[in-house]
Scaffold this motif. Structure first.
Motif, PDB file in Angstrom:
ATOM      1  N   PRO A  16       0.802  -1.229   0.000  1.00  0.00           N
ATOM      2  CA  PRO A  16       0.000   0.000   0.000  1.00  0.00           C
ATOM      3  C   PRO A  16       0.836   1.282   0.000  1.00  0.00           C
ATOM      4  N   ALA A  17       2.076   1.205   0.461  1.00  0.00           N
ATOM      5  CA  ALA A  17       2.918   2.405   0.500  1.00  0.00           C
ATOM      6  C   ALA A  17       3.438   2.781  -0.884  1.00  0.00           C
ATOM      7  N   THR A  18       3.746   1.761  -1.700  1.00  0.00           N
ATOM      8  CA  THR A  18       4.360   2.036  -3.006  1.00  0.00           C
ATOM      9  C   THR A  18       3.457   1.706  -4.193  1.00  0.00           C
ATOM     10  N   GLY A  19       2.434   0.864  -3.965  1.00  0.00           N
ATOM     11  CA  GLY A  19       1.592   0.413  -5.066  1.00  0.00           C
ATOM     12  C   GLY A  19       2.206  -0.713  -5.868  1.00  0.00           C
ATOM     13  N   ALA A  20       3.378  -1.187  -5.448  1.00  0.00           N
ATOM     14  CA  ALA A  20       4.069  -2.258  -6.165  1.00  0.00           C
ATOM     15  C   ALA A  20       3.423  -3.615  -5.879  1.00  0.00           C
ATOM     16  N   ILE A  21       3.399  -4.469  -6.893  1.00  0.00           N
ATOM     17  CA  ILE A  21       2.934  -5.843  -6.717  1.00  0.00           C
ATOM     18  C   ILE A  21       4.047  -6.623  -6.029  1.00  0.00           C
ATOM     19  N   VAL A  22       3.739  -7.211  -4.861  1.00  0.00           N
ATOM     20  CA  VAL A  22       4.758  -7.956  -4.119  1.00  0.00           C
ATOM     21  C   VAL A  22       4.557  -9.468  -4.201  1.00  0.00           C
ATOM     22  N   ASN A  23       3.360  -9.901  -4.651  1.00  0.00           N
ATOM     23  CA  ASN A  23       3.096 -11.335  -4.779  1.00  0.00           C
ATOM     24  C   ASN A  23       1.904 -11.539  -5.699  1.00  0.00           C
ATOM     25  N   ARG A  24       1.912 -12.674  -6.400  1.00  0.00           N
ATOM     26  CA  ARG A  24       0.789 -13.091  -7.251  1.00  0.00           C
ATOM     27  C   ARG A  24       0.335 -14.456  -6.778  1.00  0.00           C
ATOM     28  N   LEU A  25      -0.964 -14.594  -6.560  1.00  0.00           N
ATOM     29  CA  LEU A  25      -1.532 -15.866  -6.129  1.00  0.00           C
ATOM     30  C   LEU A  25      -2.558 -16.311  -7.166  1.00  0.00           C
ATOM     31  N   PRO A  26      -2.655 -17.607  -7.426  1.00  0.00           N
ATOM     32  CA  PRO A  26      -3.679 -18.072  -8.358  1.00  0.00           C
ATOM     33  C   PRO A  26      -5.056 -18.020  -7.708  1.00  0.00           C
ATOM     34  N   MET A  27      -6.076 -17.674  -8.504  1.00  0.00           N
ATOM     35  CA  MET A  27      -7.451 -17.783  -8.004  1.00  0.00           C
ATOM     36  C   MET A  27      -7.734 -19.256  -7.771  1.00  0.00           C
ATOM     37  N   PRO A  28      -8.428 -19.603  -6.708  1.00  0.00           N
ATOM     38  CA  PRO A  28      -8.639 -21.011  -6.388  1.00  0.00           C
ATOM     39  C   PRO A  28      -9.680 -21.719  -7.247  1.00  0.00           C
ATOM     40  N   THR A  29     -10.460 -20.990  -8.036  1.00  0.00           N
ATOM     41  CA  THR A  29     -11.489 -21.632  -8.846  1.00  0.00           C
ATOM     42  C   THR A  29     -10.943 -22.028 -10.202  1.00  0.00           C
ATOM     43  N   ALA A  30     -11.569 -23.024 -10.821  1.00  0.00           N
ATOM     44  CA  ALA A  30     -11.129 -23.509 -12.125  1.00  0.00           C
ATOM     45  C   ALA A  30     -11.257 -22.428 -13.191  1.00  0.00           C
ATOM     46  N   ASN A  31     -12.338 -21.661 -13.144  1.00  0.00           N
ATOM     47  CA  ASN A  31     -12.539 -20.558 -14.078  1.00  0.00           C
ATOM     48  C   ASN A  31     -12.566 -19.284 -13.265  1.00  0.00           C
ATOM     49  N   ALA A  32     -11.434 -18.643 -13.147  1.00  0.00           N
ATOM     50  CA  ALA A  32     -11.288 -17.503 -12.242  1.00  0.00           C
ATOM     51  C   ALA A  32     -11.885 -16.214 -12.792  1.00  0.00           C
ATOM     52  N   HIS A  33     -12.128 -16.121 -14.095  1.00  0.00           N
ATOM     53  CA  HIS A  33     -12.633 -14.874 -14.667  1.00  0.00           C
ATOM     54  C   HIS A  33     -14.115 -14.697 -14.351  1.00  0.00           C
ATOM     55  N   GLY A  34     -14.443 -13.605 -13.654  1.00  0.00           N
ATOM     56  CA  GLY A  34     -15.828 -13.241 -13.432  1.00  0.00           C
ATOM     57  C   GLY A  34     -16.510 -13.922 -12.264  1.00  0.00           C
ATOM     58  N   PHE A  35     -15.838 -14.798 -11.550  1.00  0.00           N
ATOM     59  CA  PHE A  35     -16.521 -15.536 -10.506  1.00  0.00           C
ATOM     60  C   PHE A  35     -16.066 -15.171  -9.097  1.00  0.00           C
ATOM     61  N   GLN A  36     -15.093 -14.315  -8.939  1.00  0.00           N
ATOM     62  CA  GLN A  36     -14.655 -13.898  -7.614  1.00  0.00           C
ATOM     63  C   GLN A  36     -15.647 -12.866  -7.120  1.00  0.00           C
TER      64      GLN A  36
END
Length: 75
Positions: A16-36
């Motif tokens: 939150p201080a820099t706006g930098a991405i520090v980690n990427r995690l996979p969405m746990p659902t098989a089809n992650a687009h539109g279902f979170q």
């Protein structure tokens, strides 16, 4: 801070201080687009409500690896 990547299937951890991405995690659902539907961090685990309509599930995730710790089916 955790947010859903609007351009892909990942959950992003943002400094939150820099706006930098520090980690990427996979969405746990098989089809992650539109279902979170929602996400919350309790200081220890990341909770994600996701799934197709009528088959929602709550995922308790390890915030470092994205591994599923628990799964609660709602539908």
């Amino acid at each position: 801070m955790f947010v859903k990547d609007v351009h892909g299937p990942d959950i992003l951890e943002i400094d939150p201080a820099t706006g930098a991405i520090v980690n990427r995690l996979p969405m746990p659902t098989a089809n992650a687009h539109g279902f979170q539907i929602g996400m919350a961090f309790d200081g220890t685990f990341l909770w994600v409500l996701a799934g197709p309509v009528g088959n929602d599930q709550i995922y308790k995730l390890d915030p470092d690896s994205g591994g599923i710790v628990e799964l609660h089916k709602l539908g």
